[in-house]
Design a protein around this motif. Structure first.
Motif, PDB file in Angstrom:
ATOM      1  N   MET A   1       0.836  -1.160   0.000  1.00 25.91           N
ATOM      2  CA  MET A   1       0.000   0.000   0.000  1.00 25.91           C
ATOM      3  C   MET A   1       0.892   1.238   0.000  1.00 25.91           C
ATOM      4  SD  MET A   1      -2.932   1.201   2.700  1.00 25.91           S
ATOM      5  CE  MET A   1      -1.825   1.510   4.034  1.00 25.91           C
ATOM      6  N   VAL A   2       0.499   2.231  -0.774  1.00 26.07           N
ATOM      7  CA  VAL A   2       1.231   3.492  -0.817  1.00 26.07           C
ATOM      8  C   VAL A   2       0.268   4.603  -0.409  1.00 26.07           C
ATOM      9  CG1 VAL A   2       2.483   5.123  -2.274  1.00 26.07           C
ATOM     10  CG2 VAL A   2       2.721   2.668  -2.671  1.00 26.07           C
ATOM     11  N   ALA A  11       4.048   9.161   1.841  1.00 26.20           N
ATOM     12  CA  ALA A  11       4.091   9.264   3.299  1.00 26.20           C
ATOM     13  C   ALA A  11       4.269   7.889   3.935  1.00 26.20           C
ATOM     14  CB  ALA A  11       2.814   9.926   3.820  1.00 26.20           C
ATOM     15  N   LEU A  12       3.801   6.838   3.265  1.00 25.09           N
ATOM     16  CA  LEU A  12       3.932   5.472   3.778  1.00 25.09           C
ATOM     17  C   LEU A  12       3.914   4.520   2.589  1.00 25.09           C
ATOM     18  CD1 LEU A  12       3.881   3.428   6.216  1.00 25.09           C
ATOM     19  CD2 LEU A  12       1.394   3.471   5.991  1.00 25.09           C
ATOM     20  N   HIS A  13       4.869   3.590   2.556  1.00 23.93           N
ATOM     21  CA  HIS A  13       4.935   2.575   1.506  1.00 23.93           C
ATOM     22  C   HIS A  13       5.181   1.246   2.204  1.00 23.93           C
ATOM     23  CE1 HIS A  13       5.835   0.374  -2.048  1.00 23.93           C
ATOM     24  NE2 HIS A  13       5.866   1.443  -2.827  1.00 23.93           N
ATOM     25  N   THR A  14       4.146   0.409   2.270  1.00 21.70           N
ATOM     26  CA  THR A  14       4.249  -0.811   3.068  1.00 21.70           C
ATOM     27  C   THR A  14       5.212  -1.838   2.469  1.00 21.70           C
ATOM     28  OG1 THR A  14       2.259  -1.719   2.015  1.00 21.70           O
ATOM     29  CG2 THR A  14       1.965  -0.548   4.105  1.00 21.70           C
ATOM     30  N   ASP A  15       5.545  -1.754   1.189  1.00 22.39           N
ATOM     31  CA  ASP A  15       6.518  -2.683   0.613  1.00 22.39           C
ATOM     32  C   ASP A  15       7.904  -2.490   1.214  1.00 22.39           C
ATOM     33  OD1 ASP A  15       4.646  -3.846  -0.978  1.00 22.39           O
ATOM     34  OD2 ASP A  15       5.319  -2.920  -2.841  1.00 22.39           O
ATOM     35  N   SER A  16       8.159  -1.306   1.757  1.00 25.97           N
ATOM     36  CA  SER A  16       9.477  -1.023   2.324  1.00 25.97           C
ATOM     37  C   SER A  16       9.558  -1.414   3.803  1.00 25.97           C
ATOM     38  CB  SER A  16       9.811   0.463   2.163  1.00 25.97           C
ATOM     39  OG  SER A  16       8.901   1.248   2.929  1.00 25.97           O
ATOM     40  N   LEU A  17       8.484  -1.983   4.342  1.00 21.68           N
ATOM     41  CA  LEU A  17       8.455  -2.359   5.758  1.00 21.68           C
ATOM     42  C   LEU A  17       8.538  -3.871   5.911  1.00 21.68           C
ATOM     43  CD1 LEU A  17       5.482  -0.060   6.812  1.00 21.68           C
ATOM     44  CD2 LEU A  17       7.906   0.390   7.157  1.00 21.68           C
ATOM     45  N   ALA A  18       9.192  -4.317   6.966  1.00 26.11           N
ATOM     46  CA  ALA A  18       9.268  -5.753   7.262  1.00 26.11           C
ATOM     47  C   ALA A  18       8.090  -6.135   8.143  1.00 26.11           C
ATOM     48  CB  ALA A  18      10.583  -6.065   7.957  1.00 26.11           C
TER      49      ALA A  18
END
Length: 95
Positions: A1-2, A11-18
Motif C-alpha cells: 500500500m502506498v 508518506a507510507l509505503h508498506t513494501d518497504s516495511l518488514a
C-alpha cells in the motif's frame, strides 16, 4: 500500500516495511481501543498519517500505545491535551 500526501509525496509505503498491514483506523478525536486476540504472539507497530492541519493552531496527533497484558495485542489511542487533528492510524504486525 502506498499513502501519498496532497503534494503527491509518499508518506507510507508498506513494501518497504518488514511487516504486514493489519488494520486502518480513522481517529477523529477522543479515546478508543481495538483488540486483536487473533494476533496473540505477534508484535504490532503503529504509524499515524495526518493532514496539513497538524502543527497549525496547536493541533496535535493522538497518543497511541500497544498493550500485550491481556495475552494478545490491544491498541489504545487517546486525545492528547489541546486540539487533536484527525489522523489515520495504520496498524502493522511482525511475528
Amino acid at each position: 500500500m502506498v499513502v501519498k500526501d496532497g503534494a503527491g509525496r509518499v508518506a507510507l509505503h508498506t513494501d518497504s516495511l518488514a511487516s504486514s498491514l493489519v488494520d486502518v483506523i480513522y481517529l477523529g478525536g477522543g479515546n478508543g481501543e481495538r483488540a486483536y486476540p487473533e494476533l496473540a504472539g505477534f508484535v504490532l507497530g503503529t504509524t499515524q498519517i495526518y493532514g496539513p492541519t497538524v502543527g497549525g493552531g496547536g493541533k496535535r496527533m493522538h497518543g497511541v500505545a500497544v498493550d500485550y497484558g491481556p495475552g494478545y495485542p490491544l491498541v489504545r489511542w487517546w486525545q492528547q491535551t489541546g486540539d487533536v487533528a484527525p489522523t489515520t492510524l495504520y496498524v502493522m504486525s511482525v511475528r
